[in-house]
Structures are given as C-alpha cells and as structure tokens.
Design an enzyme around this catalytic site. Structure first.
Site, PDB file in Angstrom:
ATOM      1  CG  HIS A  13      65.485   1.660   5.774  1.00 13.22           C
ATOM      2  ND1 HIS A  13      65.877   2.840   5.655  1.00 13.22           N
ATOM      3  CD2 HIS A  13      64.878   1.347   4.777  1.00 13.22           C
ATOM      4  CE1 HIS A  13      65.192   3.420   4.449  1.00 13.22           C
ATOM      5  NE2 HIS A  13      64.743   2.330   3.909  1.00 13.22           N
ATOM      6  CD  GLU A  60      55.274   2.008   3.239  1.00 14.02           C
ATOM      7  OE1 GLU A  60      55.866   1.303   2.751  1.00 14.02           O
ATOM      8  OE2 GLU A  60      55.271   3.190   3.142  1.00 14.02           O
TER       9      GLU A  60
END
Length: 324
Positions: free
Chosen positions: A129, A60
C-alpha cells in the site's frame, strides 16, 4: 489569503470545475456517500448528486476502464484510487488504453481523464500500500504526471489537470492532507510542466517533487542556519511534462545539485534528472549530481523504521556537505 488544508484545496478544485463544466464527474470507491476515504470529496455528493459523484465497485480494473472509455466519449472523469499502489490492478487500462489512444487514433480521440489519490510511504500500511508510482507512469509516453507538495499547488494543478485533454496521473501524499497553506479565494491555474522555485539560493540546487520538496526546504533552512550555505530549492510540481529550463538555469548558477525523492533509487526520477543535467550542462558542474532517496527495499511496516526508510532533512544536509 485563508489557510486551507491540502484535502480541502483539492475539494475546492473539484467543486469549481464541476460548476464550470457539466462533463466533469468524480468516481471511485467511497467517494460519494462516505465523502471519500480521506474526506477529499466531502460534501460533493450531496451538492452534485449521484450522476456527478459516483461510488464504484471495489475493482480498479473495472472503474478505471469505465473512466477511460467515458473520457473518449467526451466526459472528463476524475477517478480516485484509494492508494496508487492499486493502480497495478488497472495497468492495462492506464498503460495500454489511456496512454496510447491519442497516438493510435492519429489524434482523433483524446482521453481527458485524471487518475488521482495518495502515492506515498510513511503511513505504516505495509509494502503493498506504499508505492510511489510517479517514475512508472512518467516512463509511458502519453501520460502526464503531477506531484504537488502544497495545498496552493494542489488546487491550481488539479484544475489544470481536469481541463487537460490528455490522461493526467495526479499523485498526492496522505501525510499532507491535513496540512494547511495559504490558498487564494479567487480562481487561479498552475500550468502543467512549470516548476516552482520554493527558495532562492546561490551555493547548491536542491531539486525535489511531492512531499520531498518540503523535506528539501527544511534541509535548506538547516544549511543556512548551521552551515552558512545558501541552497536553492526547486519543486518540480509535475514530472511529465518536465520543466527542464528551470532546473538547468538553477544548476548553471549554483554549479551543484542534489535530487531528493521518496521513491526508490533504481530507475527513479532523480536518475533521469541527474542524467539530463550531466548531458546538457556538464561543464557547469563542480561536483557530481547526487541523490537522496528512499532506502531500496519494500516499504517497512514498523512506524519507526519506515521513518528512517524515507529521506529526512538531515540526510539531505549530509549529502550537501559531502560535495561542498
């Protein structure tokens, strides 16, 4: 109007904007050949090719940084995070670069990037998450934050986000991807910073964003059917910019307010809204502004316990009855 799934409404927005502007590109992990982890980008790689729809490495920090740099040079990247929880890996790129460059360049450099993906609990994927990052991102001047609750809103807001010259953090909800709503076939835009009154009422204002707006609507149905209480439901749709006028007008009419969000209570969006209401129209209130939030703990892995951790319609009903 045809019924369209939330994911397909987003897909339509991407397709239409890519046809309108050759500088719009899609990037992220598995967004191309695999059609996206949630099939939001299904078919777009085959239609637009590898120069417009690009798979990225599982980093990312790398691909968000690449998107930020590209946006400063005139590209309009739409970047998918498989989970918004992974935005923390690219914190420097988002917070220190995308959010600040327009200010630090004296307005000479824009950063027209959209960073999107699911930001929610309720899918039993554990604490790492399941973050809701909207309050984190809204805290940073220079970032815009959008949280659509329906397919109609998701499409109209995404098209506006892609055309915006500032970085837009677009928070979706995995649990909504397969849900269907009516979506017009003709083109439409929804401006950022304009709330939607999902239900008109007179006795209390329920304010929410994201999937919590649907929770508020269900609670309003229960309040009307079982308690003869008329609740007005305001869906913020975007948190920054914030439609303060719609909130204040509604609360001035009903004289009571409850904020519903799937975020944690400490430093949450609801805390900001409650403060604003009590600072601006305190004399209009007949009761304190209350909040219904996620339980203040890391996301629980157990499916049944996680359902209890998130706000439920009956939690909202109970809170409303406590001040009416």
């Amino acid at each position: 109007m045809p019924l369209i799934e939330y994911r397909d409404a987003l897909n339509q927005a991407f397709d239409e904007e890519m046809a309108r502007d050759e500088n719009v590109v899609l990037m992220g992990e598995e967004v191309a050949e695999y059609d996206g982890a949630y099939k939001v980008t299904k078919g777009l790689w085959k239609k637009w090719g590898s120069k417009r729809v690009m798979d990225t490495p599982i980093s990312e920090a790398a691909f968000i940084g690449m998107g930020v740099g590209a946006s400063m040079l005139g590209i309009r990247p739409v970047m998918e995070l498989m989970f918004w929880s992974f935005a923390t890996v690219a914190w420097d790129q988002i917070i220190n670069n995308a959010a600040q460059v327009r200010y630090m360049s004296g307005g000479l450099i824009n950063c027209p990037i959209v960073i999107r993906g699911p930001a929610n609990g309720g899918t039993n994927v554990g604490a790492t998450h399941s973050h809701n990052h909207e309050n984190f991102m809204a805290n940073v001047p220079g970032l815009k934050v959008v949280c659509p609750a329906t397919a109609y809103d998701a499409k109209g807001l995404m098209k506006s986000a892609i055309r915006d010259n500032d970085p837009v953090m677009f928070m979706e909800n995995t649990l909504l991807y397969g849900e269907k709503w009516e979506v017009p076939e003709e083109e439409y835009l929804i401006p950022l910073g304009k709330a939607d009154i999902k239900r008109v009422g007179t006795d209390i204002t329920l304010i929410a964003h994201g999937r919590a707006a649907l929770t508020a609507c269900t609670a309003a149905d229960i309040l009307a059917a079982e308690h003869n209480i008329s609740a007005e439901v305001i869906d913020l749709r975007s948190i920054r910019p914030l439609d303060e006028e719609t909130i204040l007008e509604s609360v001035a009419k009903t004289h009571r307010a409850v904020y519903i969000e799937e975020n944690k209570p400490f430093c949450g969006v609801g805390a900001q809204i409650a403060s604003m209401i009590q600072e601006r129209i305190f004399d209009e209130l007949d009761a304190p502004v209350l909040r219904v939030t996620s339980i203040d703990a890391p996301a629980i892995y157990s499916p049944e316990l996680e359902k209890r951790q998130l706000p439920r319609p009956l939690d909202v009903v109970e809170k409303v009855l406590s001040i009416l």
